[in-house]
Design a protein around this motif. Structure first.
Motif, PDB file in Angstrom:
ATOM      1  N   ASP A 454       0.868  -1.176   0.000  1.00 50.89           N
ATOM      2  CA  ASP A 454       0.000   0.000   0.000  1.00 50.89           C
ATOM      3  C   ASP A 454       0.904   1.225   0.000  1.00 50.89           C
ATOM      4  OD1 ASP A 454      -2.674  -0.707  -0.095  1.00 50.89           O
ATOM      5  OD2 ASP A 454      -3.130  -0.058   1.943  1.00 50.89           O
ATOM      6  N   ALA A 455       0.606   2.203  -0.836  1.00 45.01           N
ATOM      7  CA  ALA A 455       1.405   3.428  -0.870  1.00 45.01           C
ATOM      8  C   ALA A 455       0.502   4.595  -1.243  1.00 45.01           C
ATOM      9  CB  ALA A 455       2.553   3.294  -1.862  1.00 45.01           C
ATOM     10  N   HIS A 456       1.050   5.803  -1.173  1.00 45.71           N
ATOM     11  CA  HIS A 456       0.252   7.004  -1.412  1.00 45.71           C
ATOM     12  C   HIS A 456       0.478   7.615  -2.793  1.00 45.71           C
ATOM     13  CE1 HIS A 456      -1.110   6.804   2.684  1.00 45.71           C
ATOM     14  NE2 HIS A 456       0.133   6.820   3.134  1.00 45.71           N
ATOM     15  N   SER A 457       1.335   6.989  -3.596  1.00 44.89           N
ATOM     16  CA  SER A 457       1.548   7.461  -4.961  1.00 44.89           C
ATOM     17  C   SER A 457       2.148   6.321  -5.770  1.00 44.89           C
ATOM     18  CB  SER A 457       2.497   8.666  -4.996  1.00 44.89           C
ATOM     19  OG  SER A 457       3.804   8.267  -4.616  1.00 44.89           O
ATOM     20  N   GLU A 458       2.084   6.451  -7.090  1.00 40.06           N
ATOM     21  CA  GLU A 458       2.704   5.446  -7.955  1.00 40.06           C
ATOM     22  C   GLU A 458       4.226   5.438  -7.752  1.00 40.06           C
ATOM     23  OE1 GLU A 458       1.339   3.225  -9.686  1.00 40.06           O
ATOM     24  OE2 GLU A 458      -0.671   3.856 -10.269  1.00 40.06           O
ATOM     25  N   THR A 459       4.787   6.614  -7.539  1.00 41.37           N
ATOM     26  CA  THR A 459       6.233   6.690  -7.301  1.00 41.37           C
ATOM     27  C   THR A 459       6.619   5.937  -6.040  1.00 41.37           C
ATOM     28  OG1 THR A 459       6.375   8.831  -8.413  1.00 41.37           O
ATOM     29  CG2 THR A 459       8.174   8.258  -6.916  1.00 41.37           C
ATOM     30  N   GLN A 460       5.827   6.123  -4.983  1.00 44.61           N
ATOM     31  CA  GLN A 460       6.131   5.432  -3.733  1.00 44.61           C
ATOM     32  C   GLN A 460       5.967   3.922  -3.874  1.00 44.61           C
ATOM     33  OE1 GLN A 460       3.598   6.074  -0.287  1.00 44.61           O
ATOM     34  NE2 GLN A 460       5.355   5.960   1.096  1.00 44.61           N
ATOM     35  N   ILE A 461       5.006   3.486  -4.668  1.00 43.55           N
ATOM     36  CA  ILE A 461       4.835   2.049  -4.933  1.00 43.55           C
ATOM     37  C   ILE A 461       6.130   1.471  -5.504  1.00 43.55           C
ATOM     38  CG2 ILE A 461       3.834   0.479  -6.655  1.00 43.55           C
ATOM     39  CD1 ILE A 461       1.953   0.503  -4.529  1.00 43.55           C
ATOM     40  N   GLU A 462       6.710   2.185  -6.486  1.00 42.69           N
ATOM     41  CA  GLU A 462       7.947   1.711  -7.106  1.00 42.69           C
ATOM     42  C   GLU A 462       9.092   1.706  -6.095  1.00 42.69           C
ATOM     43  OE1 GLU A 462       7.974   0.366  -9.945  1.00 42.69           O
ATOM     44  OE2 GLU A 462       5.962   0.971 -10.566  1.00 42.69           O
ATOM     45  N   GLU A 463       9.152   2.737  -5.245  1.00 42.57           N
ATOM     46  CA  GLU A 463      10.225   2.808  -4.243  1.00 42.57           C
ATOM     47  C   GLU A 463      10.105   1.669  -3.233  1.00 42.57           C
ATOM     48  OE1 GLU A 463       9.642   6.664  -2.640  1.00 42.57           O
ATOM     49  OE2 GLU A 463      10.706   7.713  -4.267  1.00 42.57           O
ATOM     50  N   LEU A 464       8.896   1.407  -2.779  1.00 41.52           N
ATOM     51  CA  LEU A 464       8.693   0.322  -1.809  1.00 41.52           C
ATOM     52  C   LEU A 464       8.956  -1.043  -2.429  1.00 41.52           C
ATOM     53  CD1 LEU A 464       5.478   1.465   0.120  1.00 41.52           C
ATOM     54  CD2 LEU A 464       7.849   1.502   0.923  1.00 41.52           C
ATOM     55  N   THR A 465       8.576  -1.216  -3.692  1.00 44.84           N
ATOM     56  CA  THR A 465       8.841  -2.483  -4.372  1.00 44.84           C
ATOM     57  C   THR A 465      10.333  -2.728  -4.477  1.00 44.84           C
ATOM     58  OG1 THR A 465       6.790  -2.285  -5.660  1.00 44.84           O
ATOM     59  CG2 THR A 465       8.451  -3.800  -6.487  1.00 44.84           C
ATOM     60  N   ALA A 466      11.071  -1.701  -4.860  1.00 43.71           N
ATOM     61  CA  ALA A 466      12.528  -1.832  -4.970  1.00 43.71           C
ATOM     62  C   ALA A 466      13.156  -2.118  -3.613  1.00 43.71           C
ATOM     63  CB  ALA A 466      13.120  -0.553  -5.572  1.00 43.71           C
ATOM     64  N   ALA A 467      12.671  -1.442  -2.573  1.00 42.77           N
ATOM     65  CA  ALA A 467      13.201  -1.664  -1.238  1.00 42.77           C
ATOM     66  C   ALA A 467      12.907  -3.075  -0.756  1.00 42.77           C
ATOM     67  CB  ALA A 467      12.612  -0.650  -0.267  1.00 42.77           C
ATOM     68  N   ALA A 468      11.724  -3.580  -1.073  1.00 47.18           N
ATOM     69  CA  ALA A 468      11.353  -4.948  -0.661  1.00 47.18           C
ATOM     70  C   ALA A 468      12.224  -5.975  -1.391  1.00 47.18           C
ATOM     71  CB  ALA A 468       9.877  -5.197  -0.943  1.00 47.18           C
ATOM     72  N   ARG A 469      12.460  -5.754  -2.672  1.00 47.71           N
ATOM     73  CA  ARG A 469      13.319  -6.674  -3.414  1.00 47.71           C
ATOM     74  C   ARG A 469      14.737  -6.705  -2.820  1.00 47.71           C
ATOM     75  NH1 ARG A 469      11.832  -8.655  -8.338  1.00 47.71           N
ATOM     76  NH2 ARG A 469       9.832  -7.976  -9.207  1.00 47.71           N
ATOM     77  N   ALA A 470      15.229  -5.535  -2.450  1.00 46.28           N
ATOM     78  CA  ALA A 470      16.563  -5.480  -1.842  1.00 46.28           C
ATOM     79  C   ALA A 470      16.561  -6.203  -0.499  1.00 46.28           C
ATOM     80  CB  ALA A 470      16.974  -4.019  -1.653  1.00 46.28           C
ATOM     81  N   LEU A 471      15.489  -6.022   0.279  1.00 44.71           N
ATOM     82  CA  LEU A 471      15.371  -6.690   1.568  1.00 44.71           C
ATOM     83  C   LEU A 471      15.410  -8.204   1.408  1.00 44.71           C
ATOM     84  CD1 LEU A 471      14.610  -6.872   4.624  1.00 44.71           C
ATOM     85  CD2 LEU A 471      12.219  -6.620   3.913  1.00 44.71           C
ATOM     86  N   LEU A 472      14.765  -8.706   0.355  1.00 47.41           N
ATOM     87  CA  LEU A 472      14.679 -10.161   0.144  1.00 47.41           C
ATOM     88  C   LEU A 472      15.834 -10.714  -0.657  1.00 47.41           C
ATOM     89  CD1 LEU A 472      10.861 -10.352  -0.687  1.00 47.41           C
ATOM     90  CD2 LEU A 472      11.983 -10.809   1.500  1.00 47.41           C
ATOM     91  N   GLY A 473      16.689  -9.830  -1.160  1.00 48.21           N
ATOM     92  CA  GLY A 473      17.820 -10.291  -1.939  1.00 48.21           C
ATOM     93  C   GLY A 473      17.400 -10.789  -3.313  1.00 48.21           C
TER      94      GLY A 473
END
Length: 474
Positions: A454-473
């Protein structure tokens, strides 16, 4: 044989590999023995099936086994939607329902759903017992049984048509007069599934101009999974745009899920539909019981609940948990991001036909407005714009082995935002300081790890997705 396992929505396997007649007979026998052990005197079970390859034959085999072991069977006379079977269980006071379906899975799969006397999916405590009994039965010789025809002649298996009863229930739940007054033009994509003669027929009864796609039976589903997703509904979207339709509606293979296309061809996420319908039900029915969602579902519906001052409940993923709240009369609406929905007074099971009709009713009462227009107004009313996304991650074996360690060593900040809470109700959910969040959860029906956001903008969705991918390796 691979061990038979019930996931979030029944047992699913590949046809002819693990989903075989022999294994269906084993599961049916285990279900019969479970019902008899529960003390039911001549228990009754509704048996149905979808449009997949050999589904009617698997259903007939299961019906014969149930009947041979002392269970009276009501066998549907054609393919039937999952919510129709659920409602028939309730109407007949049956001990449960057995449904041969793999829902929205690809065509090489089939499956078996087992529901209880409420019409909703049984809980893991029951399926665990069935799984254990199946393993025990593997060591025993298969018991000979009479042929289906003989069991039918004795009245132990009876063919039924559940359609009229279910359609009558829809007429009670949905304002067909309001739909008729709006004179809507609607395109319906049945995705070769079981909703034919249900969704399209009741819309025509309500006076809609209906164009139907993919209404014939095709066990290969046109070469794709019968899933009403954005990617699978592009043909529907084109027809809606070019034909000047007010709406595009779709249901999955067993009609327990729905897909909504707005008048401009835009796919509307189920997450947003839940929030819009909660507002609609409160306004039109006056219901104040609140709503329930799975942990993986957008908090936009929470924002509506807060704004309307009604309770909000959160459950594990799987409609069996949400259905319990419907059965108890605690909520006006319950749903999940994977397009499952039911309402007060209906079955504690997903109903894609009902969901599509409620959206139609909402648009009929919206005085010419689109779904997106209603959503924009909702964002203004709740004071927040929320975007939702689900990403399927196919991890390597090494990544899967390291997943647990990574989720036990969580960061204090994600994409520059502080983590204010970690929710491990079902998976690992990180709630962030601005109300956005991300959830990592292994699928209960497919060999993937799912990322929900869940995010407040399309840009934030992309940022959170990238951060999650980095978290999971990944």
């Amino acid at each position: 044989m691979t061990q038979i396992r019930f996931g979030t929505s029944g047992w699913r396997d590949i046809i002819a590999e693990n989903f075989t007649f022999a294994n269906v007979r084993l599961v049916a026998r285990a279900i019969a023995e479970y019902l008899l052990a529960e003390g039911a005197d001549r228990p009754q079970v509704v048996v149905g099936y979808d449009t997949r390859f050999l589904s009617e034959a698997f259903a007939a085999e299961a019906a014969a086994v149930l009947a041979a072991h002392g269970v009276r069977v009501w066998l549907t006379d054609r393919d039937a939607p999952t919510p129709v079977i659920a409602y028939e269980v309730i109407c007949r006071g049956a001990a449960g329902g057995l449904n041969i379906t793999a829902s929205h899975n690809p065509p090489e799969y089939n499956g078996l759903k087992f529901s209880g006397p409420s019409g909703g999916p049984v809980l893991p405590a029951v399926t665990d017992r069935i799984e254990k009994r199946v393993q025990e039965l593997l060591a025993q010789p298969e018991t000979p049984r009479p042929p289906l025809g003989e069991l039918e002649a004795k009245g132990l298996v009876v063919r039924i048509d559940p359609r009229p009863t279910y359609l009558n229930r829809l007429r009670e739940l949905v304002d067909l007069r309001a739909i008729a007054a709006a004179r809507l033009k609607i395109a319906v994509d049945l995705l070769y599934g079981t909703a034919g003669g249900y969704l399209d027929e009741i819309l025509r009864e309500a006076g809609c101009d209906v164009q139907t796609l993919h209404g014939a039976r095709n066990p290969a589903f046109g070469g794709a999974a019968p899933d009403p997703s954005d990617a699978n509904l592009q043909e529907l979207a084109t027809i809606v745009r070019s034909g000047g339709c007010h709406l595009g509606l779709a249901t999955d293979g067993d009609a327990d899920r729905y897909g909504i296309i707005d008048r401009d061809g835009r796919f509307i996420e189920p997450n947003y539909i839940l929030a819009l319908l909660l507002k609609h039900l409160i306004a039109t029915r006056g219901w104040r019981m609140g709503a329930a969602r799975s942990v993986a579902t957008s908090h936009l519906v929470d924002a509506v609940a807060r704004q309307q001052r009604v309770p909000m409940y959160e459950t594990k993923v799987g409609f069996k948990y949400l259905g319990e709240l419907i059965a108890q009369g605690k909520v006006a609406l319950c749903g999940e991001e994977s397009a499952g929905l039911s309402i007060l007074g209906h079955v504690p099971e997903k109903d894609g036909i009902l969901a599509a009709l409620l959206v139609t009713e909402m648009i009929a009462m919206a005085e010419g407005r689109s779904v997106q227009s209603l959503l924009d107004t909702l964002y203004t009313e709740v004071g927040s714009t929320i975007y939702a996304r689900r990403v399927n991650l196919h991890l390597t074996l090494e990544q899967q082995e390291r997943l647990a360690d990574r989720l036990n060593d969580l960061p204090t900040r994600v994409a520059g935002l502080a983590v204010v809470e970690v929710n491990r109700l079902d998976g690992t959910k990180l709630l962030l300081e601005d109300g956005s969040w991300l959830l990592v959860r292994s699928s209960g029906t497919e060999p993937v790890v799912r990322l929900y956001l869940d995010a407040h903008s399309e840009t934030q969705i992309e940022e959170l997705t990238a951060a999650a991918r980095a978290l999971l390796g990944v």
